[in-house]
Design an enzyme around this catalytic site. Structure first.
Site, PDB file in Angstrom:
ATOM      1  N   HIS A 101      -9.978  -6.890   5.534  1.00 42.63           N
ATOM      2  CA  HIS A 101     -11.314  -6.933   6.138  1.00 42.63           C
ATOM      3  C   HIS A 101     -11.871  -5.544   6.445  1.00 42.63           C
ATOM      4  CE1 HIS A 101      -9.581  -6.010  10.130  1.00 42.63           C
ATOM      5  NE2 HIS A 101      -8.585  -6.795   9.754  1.00 42.63           N
ATOM      6  N   ASP A 102     -13.187  -5.420   6.251  1.00 41.59           N
ATOM      7  CA  ASP A 102     -13.949  -4.231   6.636  1.00 41.59           C
ATOM      8  C   ASP A 102     -13.584  -2.978   5.844  1.00 41.59           C
ATOM      9  OD1 ASP A 102     -15.418  -5.482   8.968  1.00 41.59           O
ATOM     10  OD2 ASP A 102     -13.366  -5.724   9.661  1.00 41.59           O
ATOM     11  N   GLY A 119      -6.916  -3.296   7.275  1.00 37.47           N
ATOM     12  CA  GLY A 119      -8.323  -3.352   7.652  1.00 37.47           C
ATOM     13  C   GLY A 119      -8.951  -1.988   7.872  1.00 37.47           C
TER      14      GLY A 119
END
Length: 238
Positions: A101-102, A119
């Site tokens: 994520h991200d 992440g």
């Protein structure tokens, strides 16, 4: 959404962006550009693997002309982390690569088998990650850098550098990659000098930066190295 195109087949008459293999999963809130190729058993745009995620509207953006081989997993962003995972253009992700994520991945990167990003990682243009390489959260991999296979990276890797080993250490500049991309012999020679300034002369980081800035007039390519050092928030691998 689960896509199972059992009858589709890659032919010259079918654009690559329309080739959908068996057992490909693409979740909602995923934007996909042109001429991307996805292979079987990949999971694209899945929920982020983070306990703080509570179902916010978050996205995965994919650019153009990327290849995602078998078993690649790409997770959407998180509400607290900016809400977006982004993959640029012309990237190759080999089997079982994971992008958490991200993360922000630039253009023309290569991820070898089983490489993984935690992440909030940033990977700049033309970077290469070897097989089973792993990158900690919030780390930045600079442009044209290379992470060797089975290497765990816990700090930022400046542009052009080659980092490998256990523990990870910067060994040199990515000479082969730079040569393949058309960097002149003179520029590569100057970047080798920049590496020695940063890693071999026992200078403090501020002292090394002063010497690198003095090199800009004869080697503009050093600007990317300086920028990657100055933008580091976790500290560079040194």
């Amino acid at each position: 959404m689960v896509i199972d195109a059992a009858n589709s087949s890659p032919t010259k008459a079918v654009p690559l962006n329309l080739y959908i293999p068996r057992r490909l999963v693409i979740r909602s809130h995923t934007r996909i550009g042109k001429n991307n190729r996805f292979f079987q058993f990949s999971s694209i745009g899945e929920d982020p693997s983070d306990k703080k995620f509570e179902g916010e509207e978050v996205w995965l953006d994919i650019g153009d002309n990327n290849v995602f081989r078998e078993g690649v997993t790409l997770h959407r962003g998180t509400g607290f982390g900016g809400g977006l995972t982004k993959i640029g253009n012309d990237n190759l992700l080999m089997p079982y690569v994971h992008i958490a994520h991200d993360c922000m991945v630039g253009n023309n990167t290569v991820f070898a088998n089983n490489a993984g990003l935690s992440g909030h990682v940033e990977v700049d243009d033309w970077a290469i990650l070897g097989g089973f390489a792993g990158v900690n959260q919030f780390v930045k991999i600079g442009a044209h850098a290379m992470v060797g296979g089975v290497t765990h990276v816990g700090q930022d890797v400046p542009a052009y550098m080659l980092v490998s080993g256990q523990p990870a250490a910067v060994r040199s500049i990515n000479t082969v990659g730079l040569s393949r991309r058309g960097f002149s012999d003179e520029a590569i020679k100057d970047l080798r000098t920049a590496f020695k300034v940063l890693y071999r002369r026992g200078l403090s980081l501020n002292e090394a930066l002063e010497e690198l800035r003095a090199m800009l007039a004869r080697c503009p390519e050093v600007a990317a190295l300086i920028a990657s050092i100055e933008s580091s928030t976790k500290g560079i691998q040194r």
